[in-house]
Design a protein around this motif. Structure first.
Motif, PDB file in Angstrom:
ATOM      1  N   SER A 290      -2.778 -40.831  28.229  1.00  0.00           N
ATOM      2  CA  SER A 290      -2.613 -39.710  27.295  1.00  0.00           C
ATOM      3  C   SER A 290      -3.130 -40.077  25.909  1.00  0.00           C
ATOM      4  O   SER A 290      -3.830 -39.283  25.262  1.00  0.00           O
ATOM      5  N   ILE A 291      -2.809 -41.288  25.440  1.00  0.00           N
ATOM      6  CA  ILE A 291      -3.276 -41.713  24.113  1.00  0.00           C
ATOM      7  C   ILE A 291      -4.798 -41.803  24.090  1.00  0.00           C
ATOM      8  O   ILE A 291      -5.452 -41.360  23.130  1.00  0.00           O
ATOM      9  N   PHE A 292      -5.380 -42.368  25.140  1.00  0.00           N
ATOM     10  CA  PHE A 292      -6.842 -42.461  25.215  1.00  0.00           C
ATOM     11  C   PHE A 292      -7.469 -41.072  25.166  1.00  0.00           C
ATOM     12  O   PHE A 292      -8.445 -40.843  24.435  1.00  0.00           O
ATOM     13  N   ARG A 293      -6.914 -40.125  25.929  1.00  0.00           N
ATOM     14  CA  ARG A 293      -7.462 -38.765  25.943  1.00  0.00           C
ATOM     15  C   ARG A 293      -7.288 -38.078  24.589  1.00  0.00           C
ATOM     16  O   ARG A 293      -8.147 -37.299  24.160  1.00  0.00           O
ATOM     17  N   LEU A 294      -6.179 -38.348  23.910  1.00  0.00           N
ATOM     18  CA  LEU A 294      -5.953 -37.753  22.591  1.00  0.00           C
ATOM     19  C   LEU A 294      -7.017 -38.231  21.596  1.00  0.00           C
ATOM     20  O   LEU A 294      -7.591 -37.429  20.848  1.00  0.00           O
ATOM     21  N   VAL A 295      -7.278 -39.533  21.588  1.00  0.00           N
ATOM     22  CA  VAL A 295      -8.314 -40.072  20.697  1.00  0.00           C
ATOM     23  C   VAL A 295      -9.681 -39.537  21.105  1.00  0.00           C
ATOM     24  O   VAL A 295     -10.510 -39.183  20.255  1.00  0.00           O
ATOM     25  N   GLN A 296      -9.921 -39.460  22.425  1.00  0.00           N
ATOM     26  CA  GLN A 296     -11.192 -38.934  22.937  1.00  0.00           C
ATOM     27  C   GLN A 296     -11.404 -37.494  22.478  1.00  0.00           C
ATOM     28  O   GLN A 296     -12.487 -37.132  22.003  1.00  0.00           O
ATOM     29  N   GLU A 297     -10.374 -36.675  22.601  1.00  0.00           N
ATOM     30  CA  GLU A 297     -10.465 -35.264  22.197  1.00  0.00           C
ATOM     31  C   GLU A 297     -10.642 -35.147  20.683  1.00  0.00           C
ATOM     32  O   GLU A 297     -11.445 -34.343  20.198  1.00  0.00           O
ATOM     33  N   ALA A 298      -9.903 -35.972  19.940  1.00  0.00           N
ATOM     34  CA  ALA A 298      -9.973 -35.909  18.473  1.00  0.00           C
ATOM     35  C   ALA A 298     -11.364 -36.291  17.964  1.00  0.00           C
ATOM     36  O   ALA A 298     -11.933 -35.604  17.106  1.00  0.00           O
ATOM     37  N   THR A 299     -11.926 -37.383  18.489  1.00  0.00           N
ATOM     38  CA  THR A 299     -13.260 -37.802  18.051  1.00  0.00           C
ATOM     39  C   THR A 299     -14.327 -36.806  18.509  1.00  0.00           C
ATOM     40  O   THR A 299     -15.279 -36.525  17.779  1.00  0.00           O
ATOM     41  N   SER A 300     -14.156 -36.280  19.709  1.00  0.00           N
ATOM     42  CA  SER A 300     -15.112 -35.292  20.224  1.00  0.00           C
ATOM     43  C   SER A 300     -15.116 -34.045  19.348  1.00  0.00           C
ATOM     44  O   SER A 300     -16.178 -33.507  19.010  1.00  0.00           O
ATOM     45  N   ASN A 301     -13.919 -33.570  18.960  1.00  0.00           N
ATOM     46  CA  ASN A 301     -13.822 -32.392  18.091  1.00  0.00           C
ATOM     47  C   ASN A 301     -14.433 -32.663  16.715  1.00  0.00           C
ATOM     48  O   ASN A 301     -15.100 -31.798  16.133  1.00  0.00           O
ATOM     49  N   ALA A 302     -14.196 -33.873  16.200  1.00  0.00           N
ATOM     50  CA  ALA A 302     -14.735 -34.225  14.874  1.00  0.00           C
ATOM     51  C   ALA A 302     -16.258 -34.196  14.877  1.00  0.00           C
ATOM     52  O   ALA A 302     -16.886 -33.734  13.920  1.00  0.00           O
ATOM     53  N   ILE A 303     -16.846 -34.685  15.976  1.00  0.00           N
ATOM     54  CA  ILE A 303     -18.314 -34.727  16.067  1.00  0.00           C
ATOM     55  C   ILE A 303     -18.882 -33.347  16.379  1.00  0.00           C
ATOM     56  O   ILE A 303     -19.818 -32.874  15.734  1.00  0.00           O
ATOM     57  N   ARG A 304     -18.304 -32.695  17.387  1.00  0.00           N
ATOM     58  CA  ARG A 304     -18.874 -31.445  17.895  1.00  0.00           C
ATOM     59  C   ARG A 304     -18.597 -30.271  16.964  1.00  0.00           C
ATOM     60  O   ARG A 304     -19.486 -29.468  16.677  1.00  0.00           O
TER      61      ARG A 304
END
Length: 381
Positions: A290-304
């Motif tokens: 869950s933590i990995f996915r949260l960071v993944q989603e957060a960084t993806s949103n920041a870039i995209r």
């Protein structure tokens, strides 16, 4: 009384709809299984054709050598016509002619087998696409059926607004289908295309060996190895995106560090810093995922969405909780407008709730975004 009748009519329509969807799912599954069976049978045919091609090529090479010998004999007879009997001359001509005919028939047979092989490969590719489409359709029907028949009370407790609850459920379905399409497209454009090229290159190696010898064939094999290595790298990347195996082996911090380095490599104009403070603790697998996915989603949103050029990720290990902060210098957003409409943010909140954590957002237009996740845990004694 009219309302009661209308309710019964709606129930009947709903039950008929579900039954029809189930029947359709079974029919699609049947098509998938038939296609799969045909696929396996056709693979056997293809293997047989390849064996025939190899046999014909070997016979052709032998015939070609015999034909060259017969031609040399015929040339010798022609140069010294008077030194040979009529029968020897006739025999030399007939042997050369017979071998030429056999070689032509051999080349024709090889051409037919290759044509059959190419046709089988195309049909196999079509069948594979049919199987993939059938599986996607079955998944779509399953999602729709589950959505129509499931009890949404649990989601309702987490999301007070009824319309938001419905939108969230529908967006889950859309996201699942988008993810399947993305994964299918990545496999089709990446490993599947590479393996098709490998197949073509293997045929090229056969032809190169026959026409140019072993040295040229070995050069082609070296090139083929590079192609296979690239395909393997692409498959590993896709698997890593689905679930990084390093998470189980190395733990959360090394996996996050490696993931963020990979993202930075793929996006040359973005600088990502990562920092972990305190003594790392191995958390339950669902917490780490869950933590990995949260960071993944957060960084993806920041870039995209945020078009950020700088992202900072900090992990703070405290006595009984871990805090993760993801900060970017992107465009930011108006929380009063976006917060209850963003599927990504709602999904993050759902993940945090499942592991009994807290989720905080600080963002405004033009000032970037800061996301903070706090997840409680118990240290081993």
């Amino acid at each position: 009384m009219a309302n009661k009748m209308n309710g019964k009519a709606l129930d009947s329509i709903f039950d008929h709809l579900i039954a029809t969807m189930e029947q359709s799912k079974q029919e699609i599954f049947s098509i998938s299984e038939q296609s799969r069976q045909s696929y396996e049978e056709m693979k056997d045919q293809l293997e047989e054709v390849r064996t025939n091609i190899s046999r014909v090529i070997k016979a052709g090479d032998l015939l070609e050598e015999k034909t060259r010998t017969a031609r040399r004999r015929l040339a010798e007879v022609s140069r010294s016509f008077g030194s040979f009997t009529e029968n020897q001359v006739k025999q030399a001509y007939e042997q050369a002619n017979d071998l030429q005919i056999q070689l032509a028939l051999n080349r024709s047979e090889e051409k037919q087998h290759r044509k059959k092989r190419d046709g089988l490969q195309r049909r196999l590719q079509t069948l594979l696409q049919t199987i993939e489409r059938a599986e996607r359709l079955v998944n779509q029907v399953n999602v729709a059926t589950n959505y129509l028949t499931s009890d949404l009370e649990d989601v309702g407790e987490a999301i007070d607004n009824t319309k938001l609850k419905q939108d969230y459920s529908l967006r889950i379905i859309e996201a699942q289908e988008d993810e399947r399409k993305r994964l299918s497209r990545e496999i089709h454009d990446g490993p599947a295309q590479m393996m098709a090229n490998v197949l073509l290159r293997s045929d090229l190696i056969e032809r190169t060996y026959r026409e140019k010898g072993s040295e040229a064939a070995f050069r082609e094999i070296s090139s083929l190895k590079e192609m296979v290595r690239d395909a393997l790298t692409e498959v590993r990347r896709i698997i890593y995106d689905l679930r990084p195996m390093a998470l189980d082996d190395l733990g959360l911090v090394p996996t996050l560090k490696k993931y963020l380095e990979t993202i930075e490599d793929y996006n040359q104009n973005i600088k990502i810093s990562f920092q972990s403070n305190g003594m790392e603790v191995r958390l339950p697998a669902n917490h780490e995922t869950s933590i990995f996915r949260l960071v993944q989603e957060a960084t993806s949103n920041a870039i995209r969405h945020g078009k950020a050029t700088k992202i900072e990720v900090k992990v703070e290990w405290l006595k009984d909780q871990v805090t993760i902060v993801v900060k970017d210098n992107g465009s930011g957003f108006d929380q009063s407008i976006v917060k209850n409409q963003s599927f990504g943010l709602i999904g993050m909140k759902e993940r945090i709730d499942l592991i009994e954590g807290d989720f905080f957002i600080n963002s405004s237009p033009g000032n970037g975004t800061v996301l903070m996740f706090q997840i409680p845990f118990k240290r081993g004694i």
